[in-house]
Design an enzyme around this catalytic site. Structure first.
Site, PDB file in Angstrom:
ATOM      1  CB  CYS A 104      39.582  35.384  38.512  1.00  0.00           C
ATOM      2  SG  CYS A 104      41.340  35.498  38.193  1.00  0.00           S
TER       3      CYS A 104
ATOM      4  CG  HIS B  78      38.489  31.491  36.145  1.00  0.00           C
ATOM      5  ND1 HIS B  78      37.823  32.586  35.671  1.00  0.00           N
ATOM      6  CD2 HIS B  78      39.764  31.871  36.306  1.00  0.00           C
ATOM      7  CE1 HIS B  78      38.665  33.595  35.546  1.00  0.00           C
ATOM      8  NE2 HIS B  78      39.852  33.184  35.922  1.00  0.00           N
TER       9      HIS B  78
ATOM     10  CD  GLU C   2      34.488  31.109  35.432  1.00  0.00           C
ATOM     11  OE1 GLU C   2      34.480  30.669  36.593  1.00  0.00           O
ATOM     12  OE2 GLU C   2      35.270  31.989  35.045  1.00  0.00           O
TER      13      GLU C   2
HETATM   14  N1  GLN Z   1      44.902  39.221  36.901  1.00  0.00           N
HETATM   15  C1  GLN Z   1      43.637  39.660  36.437  1.00  0.00           C
HETATM   16  C2  GLN Z   1      43.261  41.022  37.015  1.00  0.00           C
HETATM   17  O1  GLN Z   1      43.994  41.658  37.683  1.00  0.00           O
HETATM   18  C3  GLN Z   1      42.545  38.654  36.776  1.00  0.00           C
HETATM   19  C4  GLN Z   1      42.713  37.430  35.927  1.00  0.00           C
HETATM   20  C5  GLN Z   1      41.450  36.644  35.739  1.00  0.00           C
HETATM   21  O2  GLN Z   1      40.343  37.103  36.000  1.00  0.00           O
HETATM   22  N2  GLN Z   1      41.608  35.446  35.223  1.00  0.00           N
HETATM   23  O3  GLN Z   1      42.186  41.463  36.750  1.00  0.00           O
END
Ligand code: GLN
Length: 197
Positions: free
Chosen positions: A82, A176, A178
């Site tokens: 992410c 994610h 995890e």
């Molecule tokens: N939208 C977030 C960002 O720009 C990432 C979100 C996440 O890691 N769950 O960093």
């Protein structure tokens, strides 16, 4: 390296603890990494989810940005989830002011592409190379990969959008793994680290 590689989790911001647990259950020796000296000691690194702009600013502040770029360039296996995916992109489509990336994957990512926090969702995702059927992907304000260059390999697609990518020793997922208790993606990454070691 022994059969139990040392895998760090970049611990500047984000869901560090969940990755440490997932890596430990994937038979890695997991430890948080905050300083260049700690980075120097790991065989692999996870960049967690969180907020990519904050993480990027903290990486600069803690003197980690250049060491991270150097180790990625030297072949360190790295897995980003992410926000971590955003950090590993060579290019962000809509960066915020002052937002830098470590880079490592020839791709363009779109931040928050799947919508806002309250549009978070879970979905079964088939990831190339991860055995045992689809993994449950948790998408939280997740990015997607707008496009990849020739050197990057697409590992998974969801809803017509690229959500997992690998280039050499660097891999990234929009979601994610995890957070689910299913640690097959971490086991896949741990095997990658072993193969490099
Ligand atoms: N939208 C977030 C960002 O720009 C990432 C979100 C996440 O890691 N769950 O960093």
């Amino acid at each position: 390296m022994t059969d139990t590689p040392v895998i760090g989790v970049l611990a500047l911001q984000g869901d560090v603890r969940e990755h440490l647990i997932a890596l430990a259950s994937a038979d890695a020796l997991a430890r948080p990494v905050r300083r260049p000296e700690e980075l120097a000691e790991v065989d692999g690194l996870v960049i967690p989810g969180g907020e990519s702009t904050t993480m990027s600013k903290l990486a600069v502040l803690f003197g980690m940005m250049e060491p991270l770029r150097e180790r990625v360039a030297a072949g360190l296996p790295v897995y980003g989830t992410c926000a971590g995916m955003i950090l590993l992109a060579d290019k962000i489509l809509d960066p915020r002011a002052g937002q830098e990336t470590v880079g490592g994957i020839d791709m363009i990512v779109r931040r928050n592409a799947f919508g806002r926090q309250n549009e978070s969702f879970e979905a079964a995702v088939d990831v190339d190379g991860v055995p045992g059927g689809p993994v449950e992907g948790v998408f939280i304000r997740a990015p997607w990969v707008e496009s990849v260059g020739a050197r990057a390999e697409v590992l998974a697609v969801h809803g017509g959008h690229i959500v997992a990518v690998r280039q050499g020793n660097v891999m990234a997922t929009s979601f994610h793994p995890e957070l689910t208790g299913d640690h097959r993606v971490h086991a896949f990454f741990t095997d990658m680290v072993r193969a490099v070691g």
